[in-house]
Design an enzyme around this catalytic site. Sequence first.
Site, mmCIF file in Angstrom:
data_model
loop_
_atom_site.group_PDB
_atom_site.id
_atom_site.type_symbol
_atom_site.label_atom_id
_atom_site.label_comp_id
_atom_site.label_asym_id
_atom_site.label_seq_id
_atom_site.Cartn_x
_atom_site.Cartn_y
_atom_site.Cartn_z
ATOM 1 C CB SER A 240 -0.909 -0.012 1.226
ATOM 2 O OG SER A 240 -0.460 0.918 2.186
ATOM 3 C CE LYS A 241 -2.266 6.459 -2.798
ATOM 4 N NZ LYS A 241 -2.777 6.968 -4.038
ATOM 5 N NE ARG A 242 -3.637 6.510 2.499
ATOM 6 C CZ ARG A 242 -4.205 5.861 1.496
ATOM 7 N NH1 ARG A 242 -4.124 4.542 1.439
ATOM 8 N NH2 ARG A 242 -4.835 6.500 0.537
ATOM 9 N NE ARG A 243 1.081 -2.050 4.899
ATOM 10 C CZ ARG A 243 -0.148 -2.499 4.681
ATOM 11 N NH1 ARG A 243 -1.057 -2.442 5.626
ATOM 12 N NH2 ARG A 243 -0.471 -3.033 3.520
#
Length: 480
Positions: A240-243
């Site tokens: 995920s681009k957040r993590r």
Amino acid sequence: MTETPIRTRFAPSPTGMFHVGGARSALFNWALARQRPDGRFVLRVEDTDAARNKPEWTEGIISALAWLGIHEEDPHFEGPYFQSAYADKHREAAEALFKEGRAYYCDCTREQVQERRGNPHLGYDGFCRDRGLEAGPGRALRFRVPDGGPTVVDDRIRGRVEFEHASIEDFVIARADGSPLFVLANVVDDVEMEITHVVRGEEHLSNTPKQQLLWQALGRTPPVWAHLPVIVNEKRQKLSKRRDKVALESYQEEGYLPEAMVNYLMLLGWSPGGDREIMPWSEMEPLFAVSDVNSSSAFFDEQKLRAFNGEYIRALNADEFVERCRPWLAPERVPWPEENFDEDVFAAIAPLAQSRVAVLSEIVPNVDFLFLDEPVEDEKSWSKAMKPGAGREMLAAALERFADPALPWEAGTLKGALEEIGASLGLKLGKAQAPVRVAVTGRTVGLPLFESLELLGRERVRERLRAALAKLERDASASA
Ligand code: GLU
């Protein structure tokens, strides 16, 4: 026998940084297109979500593809096309589907549907199917999913996947303002661009039965479908681009070589067979087959990618390595004053660094001691190596020994000299060289010390030994 032409496509939405998963899809499609002389890879930028698109994301996609070797100048490359330019085609298709009775207008609100169904998770109930509504304000266009079924998606990777029509609602294909939804625009473009193979991420598998129905309703034979497995991190979570670090640009920035990146990305779900993993694109391209892609999730192992990159770096010849390092040595990226940089000194040290760096950005901390006026101050290294007693004595003795003009300033003799001094203090070479290394380079780890000393030169080495001794004195008097 004439072979049907192959037309693959890559259809990113420019709503963020270019994702490594997108890069893998693009490469698989590129390999398929390039395997045939007349094969084409169509780049279609799906830019219809005006609120989330930015022109820089589109530029980022195009330059990232070029970095991977997917070039606009290649005869297999077609595009880029922009989905927003095809709005008329989308509208025409929607109208045709309505005229043929394959779609109908619906003015139900979400609340009304929920109230009728009594369960927010159940889809649309077909209330407007036979109301004969014409287009009008507040009326969306829904596709009439044929009764009976199922729709069978014959996926090259996942095999036959059946979708019962009872569980596919009459889905919206155009909003009340006439704008098409993704399912429709995507299919109409694929139809218009005569796409033969849709190879994309698994997250689109659930759209596929709807899209296959649309292809059929538009009177066309659906393409070959292939849905690529998700890419997961070490905890088996979908990247995920957040993590996770997912932007191709950040790998580029860190100094991954495109050829290593391409090699690694190709192995996310596919393998050329045998136990060879390091393989250049030119050899993988003809071997790639979408039916050999594994359906289980693919682990993005950054450590393995680093190891691949290190191998590719070591395989460069010395001049190439120097060339590849250049962007990381640009004045705005280095900590030393521009005028201190010396090409010849760098070329001399480069082979020592080449065997040690895993990514090109690591070149800077490896060679900075040569070009900084003073070595970096690394407190950890200092407190580890600069023990008051032996450390101080080592530095003082080295300072004196190195002053002797009869001592040739050359790696081999410098090593001998430090060994001798160490022995006289009861220290093995490793322990003996640690304080000298920290005094001269600032750090406990780095390139081979004696070659480093040779390159730095007698005067500068002695100056740094003197400075380190002075700092030790200051530290001692401050703590006294
Ligand atoms: N624009 C879609 C996406 O980026 C592409 C879907 C497709 O490949 O069909 O997810």
